[in-house]
Design a protein around this motif. Structure first.
Motif, PDB file in Angstrom:
ATOM      1  N   GLY A   1     -18.452  22.586 -20.603  1.00 51.61           N
ATOM      2  CA  GLY A   1     -18.618  24.009 -20.346  1.00 51.61           C
ATOM      3  C   GLY A   1     -18.608  24.329 -18.866  1.00 51.61           C
ATOM      4  O   GLY A   1     -18.348  23.480 -18.021  1.00 51.61           O
ATOM      5  N   LYS A   2     -18.908  25.579 -18.579  1.00 51.45           N
ATOM      6  CA  LYS A   2     -18.900  26.036 -17.183  1.00 51.45           C
ATOM      7  C   LYS A   2     -20.008  25.372 -16.389  1.00 51.45           C
ATOM      8  O   LYS A   2     -21.054  25.010 -16.925  1.00 51.45           O
ATOM      9  N   ALA A   3     -19.770  25.257 -15.103  1.00 54.30           N
ATOM     10  CA  ALA A   3     -20.778  24.683 -14.213  1.00 54.30           C
ATOM     11  C   ALA A   3     -22.009  25.588 -14.176  1.00 54.30           C
ATOM     12  O   ALA A   3     -21.898  26.816 -14.214  1.00 54.30           O
ATOM     13  N   THR A   4     -23.163  24.958 -14.111  1.00 55.08           N
ATOM     14  CA  THR A   4     -24.420  25.689 -14.041  1.00 55.08           C
ATOM     15  C   THR A   4     -24.791  25.978 -12.594  1.00 55.08           C
ATOM     16  O   THR A   4     -25.321  27.030 -12.280  1.00 55.08           O
ATOM     17  N   TRP A   5     -24.525  25.018 -11.723  1.00 48.82           N
ATOM     18  CA  TRP A   5     -24.926  25.107 -10.330  1.00 48.82           C
ATOM     19  C   TRP A   5     -23.735  24.876  -9.407  1.00 48.82           C
ATOM     20  O   TRP A   5     -22.926  24.006  -9.644  1.00 48.82           O
TER      21      TRP A   5
ATOM     22  N   LEU B   1     -33.280  20.663 -11.118  1.00 47.86           N
ATOM     23  CA  LEU B   1     -32.140  21.430 -11.625  1.00 47.86           C
ATOM     24  C   LEU B   1     -31.940  21.279 -13.129  1.00 47.86           C
ATOM     25  O   LEU B   1     -31.080  21.935 -13.706  1.00 47.86           O
ATOM     26  N   GLY B   2     -32.700  20.398 -13.767  1.00 47.05           N
ATOM     27  CA  GLY B   2     -32.535  20.142 -15.197  1.00 47.05           C
ATOM     28  C   GLY B   2     -31.829  18.818 -15.423  1.00 47.05           C
ATOM     29  O   GLY B   2     -31.632  18.026 -14.511  1.00 47.05           O
ATOM     30  N   HIS B   3     -31.425  18.578 -16.660  1.00 45.92           N
ATOM     31  CA  HIS B   3     -30.739  17.326 -17.021  1.00 45.92           C
ATOM     32  C   HIS B   3     -29.248  17.480 -16.695  1.00 45.92           C
ATOM     33  O   HIS B   3     -28.487  18.086 -17.449  1.00 45.92           O
ATOM     34  N   ILE B   4     -28.833  16.923 -15.566  1.00 44.84           N
ATOM     35  CA  ILE B   4     -27.439  17.018 -15.109  1.00 44.84           C
ATOM     36  C   ILE B   4     -26.562  16.119 -15.982  1.00 44.84           C
ATOM     37  O   ILE B   4     -26.817  14.934 -16.099  1.00 44.84           O
ATOM     38  N   ILE B   5     -25.518  16.708 -16.588  1.00 46.95           N
ATOM     39  CA  ILE B   5     -24.603  15.909 -17.400  1.00 46.95           C
ATOM     40  C   ILE B   5     -23.250  15.708 -16.726  1.00 46.95           C
ATOM     41  O   ILE B   5     -22.492  14.828 -17.100  1.00 46.95           O
ATOM     42  N   GLU B   6     -22.970  16.531 -15.732  1.00 48.58           N
ATOM     43  CA  GLU B   6     -21.732  16.378 -14.972  1.00 48.58           C
ATOM     44  C   GLU B   6     -22.008  16.855 -13.555  1.00 48.58           C
ATOM     45  O   GLU B   6     -22.665  17.868 -13.349  1.00 48.58           O
ATOM     46  N   PHE B   7     -21.499  16.091 -12.594  1.00 44.86           N
ATOM     47  CA  PHE B   7     -21.809  16.394 -11.201  1.00 44.86           C
ATOM     48  C   PHE B   7     -20.677  15.888 -10.314  1.00 44.86           C
ATOM     49  O   PHE B   7     -20.197  14.780 -10.500  1.00 44.86           O
ATOM     50  N   SER B   8     -20.248  16.707  -9.373  1.00 44.78           N
ATOM     51  CA  SER B   8     -19.253  16.242  -8.406  1.00 44.78           C
ATOM     52  C   SER B   8     -19.452  16.984  -7.095  1.00 44.78           C
ATOM     53  O   SER B   8     -20.053  18.056  -7.051  1.00 44.78           O
TER      54      SER B   8
ATOM     55  N   THR C   1     -23.289  20.563 -13.902  1.00 45.85           N
ATOM     56  CA  THR C   1     -23.478  21.157 -15.213  1.00 45.85           C
ATOM     57  C   THR C   1     -24.757  20.577 -15.807  1.00 45.85           C
ATOM     58  O   THR C   1     -24.941  19.367 -15.826  1.00 45.85           O
ATOM     59  N   VAL C   2     -25.620  21.456 -16.287  1.00 45.29           N
ATOM     60  CA  VAL C   2     -26.908  21.066 -16.841  1.00 45.29           C
ATOM     61  C   VAL C   2     -26.857  21.182 -18.358  1.00 45.29           C
ATOM     62  O   VAL C   2     -26.300  22.135 -18.910  1.00 45.29           O
ATOM     63  N   LYS C   3     -27.456  20.193 -19.022  1.00 48.42           N
ATOM     64  CA  LYS C   3     -27.489  20.155 -20.484  1.00 48.42           C
ATOM     65  C   LYS C   3     -28.435  21.236 -21.020  1.00 48.42           C
ATOM     66  O   LYS C   3     -29.520  21.443 -20.491  1.00 48.42           O
TER      67      LYS C   3
END
Length: 131
Positions: free
Chosen positions: A5-9, A85-92, A110-112
């Protein structure tokens, strides 16, 4: 984006080297071969010209210092499981050089199970933000 999904942060971490008394202390020691007699407050009161000269003389020391601070921030705040920031599932991220020669990093994460404004209830969104 297709999988998670869309990035959260999205955020940028920039170097504020002229405001870091610990780095100015190290640069002073490297430049003059001795510890500074200046207090942290006095180091911060050095003129822009003096700080700039220290940074220009030893850019690799300044970059290493920024990298050390960045790694601490990423490890202890950003990537920490269920951290701030929460449970990060994707980060770059991407490193960019600013015109003045300093670096800053751009990050997308992206946060779960993050609630979505105008989709989830207001109380769920407020609870996420407050945590």
């Amino acid at each position: 984006t297709r999988q998670n999904g869309k990035a959260t942060w999205f955020f940028t971490l920039s170097s504020a080297e002229s405001h870091w008394d610990d780095m100015l202390k190290v640069l002073y020691k490297v430049a003059y071969g001795r510890e500074s007699d200046l207090t942290p407050a006095e180091l911060l009161q050095l003129s822009y010209f003096e700080k700039s000269n220290l940074l220009k003389q030893f850019p690799s020391t300044a970059v290493r210092h920024f990298h050390h601070r960045l790694q601490w921030m990423l490890t202890n705040v950003v990537r920490k499981h269920n951290g701030a920031l929460g449970h990060i599932i994707e980060f770059s991220g991407a490193l960019e050089e600013q015109i003045r020669g300093s670096f800053h990093d751009l990050f997308v994460g992206t946060v779960k199970d993050v609630p979505v404004i105008d989709v989830d209830s207001d109380s769920k969104v407020i609870e996420y933000i407050d945590n």
